[in-house]
Enzyme design. Structure first.
Site, PDB file in Angstrom:
ATOM      1  N   LYS A   4       0.844  -1.203   0.000  1.00 21.91           N
ATOM      2  CA  LYS A   4       0.000   0.000   0.000  1.00 21.91           C
ATOM      3  C   LYS A   4       0.875   1.246   0.000  1.00 21.91           C
ATOM      4  O   LYS A   4       0.630   2.190  -0.760  1.00 21.91           O
ATOM      5  CB  LYS A   4      -0.923  -0.004   1.230  1.00 21.91           C
ATOM      6  CG  LYS A   4      -2.090  -0.956   1.090  1.00 21.91           C
ATOM      7  CD  LYS A   4      -2.833  -1.181   2.391  1.00 21.91           C
ATOM      8  CE  LYS A   4      -3.893  -2.257   2.202  1.00 21.91           C
ATOM      9  NZ  LYS A   4      -4.536  -2.708   3.429  1.00 21.91           N
ATOM     10  N   ASP A  45     -11.271   2.988   4.083  1.00 20.47           N
ATOM     11  CA  ASP A  45     -11.689   1.581   4.006  1.00 20.47           C
ATOM     12  C   ASP A  45     -13.215   1.466   3.935  1.00 20.47           C
ATOM     13  O   ASP A  45     -13.742   0.398   3.616  1.00 20.47           O
ATOM     14  CB  ASP A  45     -11.185   0.824   5.247  1.00 20.47           C
ATOM     15  CG  ASP A  45     -10.108  -0.201   4.903  1.00 20.47           C
ATOM     16  OD1 ASP A  45      -9.925  -0.500   3.705  1.00 20.47           O
ATOM     17  OD2 ASP A  45      -9.458  -0.703   5.847  1.00 20.47           O
ATOM     18  N   GLN A  55      -4.820  -1.284   9.563  1.00 13.58           N
ATOM     19  CA  GLN A  55      -4.735  -2.620   8.973  1.00 13.58           C
ATOM     20  C   GLN A  55      -5.386  -3.649   9.893  1.00 13.58           C
ATOM     21  O   GLN A  55      -5.060  -3.719  11.085  1.00 13.58           O
ATOM     22  CB  GLN A  55      -3.254  -2.976   8.725  1.00 13.58           C
ATOM     23  CG  GLN A  55      -3.031  -4.296   8.030  1.00 13.58           C
ATOM     24  CD  GLN A  55      -3.553  -4.300   6.588  1.00 13.58           C
ATOM     25  OE1 GLN A  55      -3.360  -3.340   5.843  1.00 13.58           O
ATOM     26  NE2 GLN A  55      -4.236  -5.366   6.214  1.00 13.58           N
TER      27      GLN A  55
END
Ligand code: NDP
Length: 297
Positions: A54, A121, A98
């Site tokens: 990422k 997200d 994460q």
């Protein structure tokens, strides 16, 4: 009929290129550089690989990447403190924590502590509600990637019959909401669904997010349907490297479907590309600038 193969790697490269162009425009015309902060707690090897990837892709499209690596025994108070700092940092437009988090940390509490406008997200409860009620939201990356591919390969989705197999919060449910927003007739199947092959019979679009290797058989698919395979299942092969397969039995499905995503090389590469797209979108919204065309739901 042999299906067209939907090349997720090539399409993800196109999305990254669109992101890079928009980033360049934001820098040149508005003096703004989108920034993505990624928070990793602990040393889970798979999570470390994702976070590295990422970070690299963020920098490659010209955005700022901020990585925060915290020890596995980080307390909830410490983590919430960092999120609060990132929430008020004007250089940070997107925040991603994460997952999974170590067991002593409350995932829902942590995710809902992120400023919803920076929740790239799309897991914050307010973004979930916004998507469900048809308001502007940050949309989870994997379903957003599936939607982009469907729009690209099917054109207008209005009126098509779509069956989503799986009802998880990160894939199945948001996928169904997105298809509904694009005016599909949507059915959501799950482990209690009776006679799935019958349900699939009328589906112009199938999105499989089940987590079972080769679960959807070609004979269940309507000829010409578009099949999006979200599944990522590792098949161990003794001493040889593990093989990745999807939730769809690719060999039989490709003989019946009109178009199909392979695994690997289908939905997978789109997920990080959509994270970058969401970060640009969040940046544009934060600065009240027009949203990037082709990168939003
Ligand atoms: P979950 O395990 O959270 O959800 C699986 C869903 O499948 C559940 O809703 C379950 O139903 C349903 N299901 C299980 N068995 C059956 C069955 N026999 N018939 C119909 N439905 C069934 O998984 P996720 O949604 O998180 O992920 C799904 C797959 O997608 C996994 O392989 C995962 O690795 C992959 N994935 C890929 C991503 C990518 O970037 N490409 C990102 C995220 C996930 P019920 O609710 O009734 O239990």
């Amino acid at each position: 009929m042999t299906a067209r193969i939907i090349d997720g790697r090539a399409f993800a490269a196109t999305v990254r290129e669109r992101v890079a162009q928009h980033v360049s425009l934001l820098k040149q015309e508005h003096g703004v550089t989108p920034g993505l902060a990624v928070v990793l707690v602990g040393e889970d090897p798979a999570s470390q690989v994702y976070v590295r990837s990422k970070g690299k892709q963020t920098v490659d499209v010209g955005m700022n990447s901020y990585e925060h690596r915290l020890a596995a025994d980080t307390t909830e108070t410490e983590l919430l403190g960092l999120i609060q700092q990132l929430n008020v940092d004007p250089a940070v437009h997107g925040i991603l924590v994460q997952l999974p988090l170590p067991a002593h940390l409350n995932e829902a509490l942590v995710i809902n502590a992120i400023d919803a406008a920076k929740d790239v997200d799309g897991f914050h409860i307010s973004n979930v509600g916004r998507l469900a009620t048809g308001q502007k939201a940050m949309v989870p990356c994997t379903p957003l990637g599936c939607l982009m591919m469907l729009r690209e390969y099917c054109g207008d989705l209005s009126g098509l019959n779509a069956v989503v197999i799986g009802r998880s919060n990160i894939v199945g449910k948001p996928m169904a909401q997105l298809l509904l927003k694009d005016s599909c007739t949507v059915t959501v199947a799950h482990s209690r669904t009776r006679n799935l092959p019958e349900v699939l019979k009328g589906a112009d679009i199938i999105v499989a997010a089940v987590g079972r290797p080769g679960f959807v058989l070609g004979e269940w698919i309507k000829p010409g349907a578009t099949v999006i395979d979200v599944g990522i299942n590792r098949i161990e092969q003794g001493d040889a490297k593990a093989r990745l397969v999807g939730d769809v039995d690719f060999d039989s499905a490709r003989e019946i479907a009109g178009a199909i995503t392979p695994v690997p090389g289908g939905v997978g590469p789109m997920t990080i590309a959509c994270l970058l797209a969401n970060t640009v979108t969040a940046c544009c919204r934060a600065h009240a600038l027009p949203e990037p065309v082709g990168l939003v739901a």
